[in-house]
Each structure stands twice: as C-alpha cells, then as structure tokens.
Design a protein around this motif. Structure first.
Motif, short mmCIF file in Angstrom:
data_model
loop_
_atom_site.label_atom_id
_atom_site.label_comp_id
_atom_site.label_asym_id
_atom_site.label_seq_id
_atom_site.Cartn_x
_atom_site.Cartn_y
_atom_site.Cartn_z
N ALA A 14 0.83 -1.20 0.00
CA ALA A 14 0.00 0.00 0.00
C ALA A 14 0.87 1.26 0.00
O ALA A 14 1.85 1.36 0.75
CB ALA A 14 -0.92 0.00 1.21
N LYS A 17 -2.21 3.69 3.18
CA LYS A 17 -2.44 2.48 3.98
C LYS A 17 -3.88 2.27 4.41
O LYS A 17 -4.61 3.24 4.68
CB LYS A 17 -1.59 2.52 5.26
CG LYS A 17 -0.10 2.69 5.04
CD LYS A 17 0.51 1.51 4.32
CE LYS A 17 2.02 1.69 4.17
NZ LYS A 17 2.60 0.67 3.28
N TYR A 18 -4.21 1.00 4.54
CA TYR A 18 -5.44 0.53 5.19
C TYR A 18 -5.05 0.19 6.63
O TYR A 18 -4.14 -0.60 6.84
CB TYR A 18 -5.94 -0.70 4.42
CG TYR A 18 -6.59 -1.83 5.19
CD1 TYR A 18 -7.68 -1.62 6.04
CD2 TYR A 18 -6.13 -3.13 5.00
CE1 TYR A 18 -8.27 -2.70 6.70
CE2 TYR A 18 -6.73 -4.21 5.66
CZ TYR A 18 -7.80 -3.99 6.51
OH TYR A 18 -8.39 -5.04 7.15
N GLY A 138 -11.28 -12.47 3.08
CA GLY A 138 -10.20 -13.30 3.61
C GLY A 138 -9.16 -12.42 4.29
O GLY A 138 -8.72 -12.68 5.41
N GLY A 140 -8.15 -8.00 4.11
CA GLY A 140 -8.50 -6.73 3.46
C GLY A 140 -7.61 -6.41 2.26
O GLY A 140 -8.10 -6.10 1.17
N ARG A 144 -7.08 -5.85 -3.16
CA ARG A 144 -6.31 -5.06 -4.14
C ARG A 144 -5.46 -5.94 -5.04
O ARG A 144 -5.06 -5.52 -6.12
CB ARG A 144 -5.43 -4.05 -3.40
CG ARG A 144 -6.21 -3.10 -2.48
CD ARG A 144 -5.30 -2.07 -1.81
NE ARG A 144 -4.21 -2.71 -1.13
CZ ARG A 144 -3.88 -2.53 0.16
NH1 ARG A 144 -4.59 -1.69 0.92
NH2 ARG A 144 -2.86 -3.16 0.69
N SER A 191 -1.05 -7.93 11.99
CA SER A 191 -1.72 -6.69 11.58
C SER A 191 -3.18 -6.71 12.06
O SER A 191 -3.73 -5.67 12.40
CB SER A 191 -1.61 -6.47 10.07
OG SER A 191 -1.99 -7.59 9.36
N MET A 195 -4.40 -3.67 14.32
CA MET A 195 -5.48 -2.78 13.89
C MET A 195 -6.55 -2.69 14.98
O MET A 195 -7.03 -1.61 15.31
CB MET A 195 -6.18 -3.34 12.64
CG MET A 195 -5.45 -3.10 11.37
SD MET A 195 -6.47 -3.64 9.99
CE MET A 195 -5.17 -4.07 8.85
N ASP A 282 5.14 -1.46 6.56
CA ASP A 282 3.87 -2.07 6.94
C ASP A 282 3.96 -2.65 8.35
O ASP A 282 4.71 -2.13 9.16
CB ASP A 282 3.47 -3.08 5.87
CG ASP A 282 3.19 -2.37 4.56
OD1 ASP A 282 2.22 -1.60 4.53
OD2 ASP A 282 3.98 -2.52 3.61
C1 DP6 Z 1 -0.17 -2.41 7.15
O1 DP6 Z 1 -4.80 -6.96 4.88
O2 DP6 Z 1 -3.05 -8.08 6.29
O3 DP6 Z 1 -0.18 -3.84 5.25
O4 DP6 Z 1 -7.55 -7.46 6.72
O5 DP6 Z 1 -6.74 -8.14 8.97
O6 DP6 Z 1 -6.13 -9.50 6.96
P1 DP6 Z 1 -6.46 -8.12 7.50
O7 DP6 Z 1 -5.16 -7.24 7.37
P2 DP6 Z 1 -4.11 -7.05 6.18
O8 DP6 Z 1 -3.52 -5.64 6.60
C2 DP6 Z 1 -2.65 -4.92 5.84
C3 DP6 Z 1 -2.16 -3.75 6.63
C4 DP6 Z 1 -1.01 -2.99 6.02
C5 DP6 Z 1 -1.49 -1.83 5.18
C6 DP6 Z 1 -2.08 -2.14 3.82
O9 DP6 Z 1 -1.71 -3.16 3.19
O10 DP6 Z 1 -2.90 -1.32 3.37
#
Ligand code: DP6
Length: 326
Positions: A14, A17-18, A138, A140, A144, A191, A195, A282
């Motif tokens: 990312a 970021k998510y 599965g 987030g 993508r 993660s 989160m 990340d």
């Molecule tokens: C910091 O997609 O691994 O990489 O939805 O709980 O499976 P879950 O989490 P995940 O989180 C990725 C978090 C990150 C930022 C991002 O990839 O956007």
C-alpha cells in the motif's frame, strides 16, 4: 466432473495504507487505500473440491497449516461454498514464491489466489469486482491483489460497495520498489491484532481516519497524473501517520527496529542529494523504498555499506490475478 482450478496472485504494497476495520466479520475498512501490485512475490494456489462432507486440508509449500490457520481458510471457503450452495470438502495446495526468509509472505496474494481458485473450482463465474469483494473477506489487502499495477480499494459502506479497482498511471513503466529486509522473523503483533488495538485504544485513531480519506484523494490524483514526487511524499506520510497511531495505542506497539530507522535515514539523506526515493513500512520492520528505475543503481550502491546484498529485493509493477481450470 472435476471441481479443480488454479490461480496465481501477486503481493501488493500500500502507498496509502489501510489500517482499521469497522466490520471485523466482513472486513470493511475504516478508510480507503491505494496500492501497487509487485512482480517479485506471488502465491499459486490449487483448490479441488470433493463431493463429500469432511474437513478441508490445506498445505502451504507442501507443509500442513496449523489448526488456527486452517480454520481461517475453511471459514473463507465456507463463503465460497455458500455462494454455490454446496458443502463439499476441499483440498488446497498453496505455494508462496517469496525469496526465502524475506519476511514478506503476505495474506494479500494468498487470499486473492484462494478466492480465484476456489470460485473457479466451483464453476462460479465471478467478475473482478466480485472477486475483489470475496478476497477482501479473507484479508483486506487481498481485495487489491486482484488487479495488477495500481489499485484503489474504496472503503464503501457495505459488503457490496467495498471493493478495489485498477488505476491507470503514467508512473507504471518507471516505478520500482526496493524491499530492504531488516528482519524476516515472525512479527510480534499481527496486523489484525494491531489494527484492533489501535481502533479500540489509540486517541490518535480518529485523526488517522479523517486524514487518510483526505490524502487518498490526493494520492489518486498524483498516481493518475504521474506526479511521482507528490505520490512519494504522500506514501511516506501515510506510513508515518499509520505508525504514529500505533505508538499511541494501549499497550503501545512499534514495528520499527533500529535497522529500519537506519534505512529511513539513508533514504532521507539520498533524497536531500537529489535522488528520487521515498520509504514506506507495513506491519513489520522491513522497509520498502519507492523509487524510479533510473535511481536503482544509486540506491543499491548507497545501501551496500549498511545492508547485505541478499537483503535487497527489487520489484516492479506486477500483473493481476490469473485463474485457470485444471
Ligand atoms: C499495514 O490486509 O493483512 O499492510 O484485513 O486483517 O487480513 P487483514 O489485514 P491485512 O492488513 C494490511 C495492513 C497494512 C497496510 C495495507 O496493506 O494497506
């Protein structure tokens, strides 16, 4: 009739970021995100459904997964089975093509490949949007990895409106990522747990969400208009702000190690000397340097004094999900 298919998906990183969910079951994110799918790391997964009830078997790189990881895959497969209305057991064989010890084995390529293979094995003809929605449930970030190159995962409001879509960008042919492996060991806070803890306890979290949505619009503009500098600045900012929200959680946690800080500092120094490079990080200590093809040689030379050659992995934009019948 064979219920057997194979899929290949690449990992994404990312740039915006998510971080944080508002629905843990459906994996609906608090904020949208934007990523680059990489050519260097991928997962290939084969799924075969057998027309009988029973427990699923899941092998990763020829080794059975532990019970909790198998249960996570089975819960995901339950969603696919429900779409078809069957209760058949599955055999899953997955291979992660990630350089050994890179610490980059990622749920993004894993669940994108599983979504593709499992849905095809059951003869479901899902389009890319439906695959993105399925993969999201599965993990987030897997939403993508359905797409090659740049992808934007819009937060949406519900299950059907939270999906990723591809973005065309003049940066595609020129962008490169240098992954600096600082420590390949398992991360202390997943993660998912990180989160949850940040959303529940960090007083900075609401500021993160507000800012992330605003910056995402700017990032989309920079990517689609080929503004490398602004894209890089925003990517670095997104990473720093995400990590800041974790530092304020209770108990606080931090993925950075001293080696991570050293590389961040080198990137800043090189940039001050005119090299076009930015960093992102990340949920782990590795640093990803976002740069242009033309800067790779300079960067590698500058990092050679601090980082082993095997700890440097070069990646470029990679393709989207590939699915085939077996
Ligand atoms: C910091 O997609 O691994 O990489 O939805 O709980 O499976 P879950 O989490 P995940 O989180 C990725 C978090 C990150 C930022 C991002 O990839 O956007």
């Amino acid at each position: 009739m064979a219920h057997h298919a194979r899929a290949k998906a690449h990992t994404n990183i990312a740039l915006s970021k998510y971080w944080g969910k508002r629905d843990n079951e459906l994996i609906l994110p608090m904020n949208g995100s934007l990523s680059l799918t990489l050519d260097a790391f991928h997962t290939t997964t084969e799924v075969r459904f057998i027309e009988e009830r029973g427990s699923d078997t899941v092998l990763l790189n020829e080794q059975p997964l532990d019970d909790s990881a198998t249960a996570k895959v089975s819960r995901f497969l339950d969603r696919v089975r429900a779409l078809k209305g069957v209760d058949w057991r599955a055999e899953v064989h997955s291979h992660n093509q990630v350089p050994t010890g890179a610490g980059l084995a990622s749920s993004s390529s894993a669940f994108a490949a599983l979504a593709g293979a499992a849905s095809r094995a059951l003869g479901l003809e899902l389009d890319e949007r439906a695959l993105s929605i399925l993969a999201r449930k599965g993990s987030g970030s897997a939403s993508r990895s359905i797409f090659g190159g740049f992808a934007l995962w819009q937060a949406g409001e519900d299950d059907l409106s939270s999906y990723a879509y591809p973005l065309q960008s003049p940066l595609y042919d020129d962008i490169a990522m240098l992954v600096v492996v600082i420590n390949a060991a398992h991360k202390p806070v997943t993660s998912r747990e990180g989160m949850r803890r940040t959303v529940d306890t960090s007083p900075y979290y609401s500021a993160w969400v507000k800012d992330a949505e605003q910056r995402l619009g700017e990032m989309k503009h920079a990517v689609t208009h080929g503004d490398f500098t602004r894209m890089g600045e925003l990517a670095e900012m997104s990473a720093m702000r995400m990590h800041a929200s974790m530092l304020a959680a209770e108990p606080p946690f931090c993925y950075w190690e001293s080696g991570s800080l050293q590389v961040m500092q080198i990137v800043r120094e090189l940039r001050a000397q005119g090299c076009q490079c930015y960093f992102t990080m990340d949920a782990g200590p590795n640093v990803k340097i976002i740069t242009r093809n033309s800067e790779l040689a300079v960067l590698k030379r500058a990092l050679a004094a601090t980082v082993d050659e095997q700890a440097l992995l070069t990646a470029r934009p990679g393709p989207g999900l590939l699915v085939e019948n077996c």
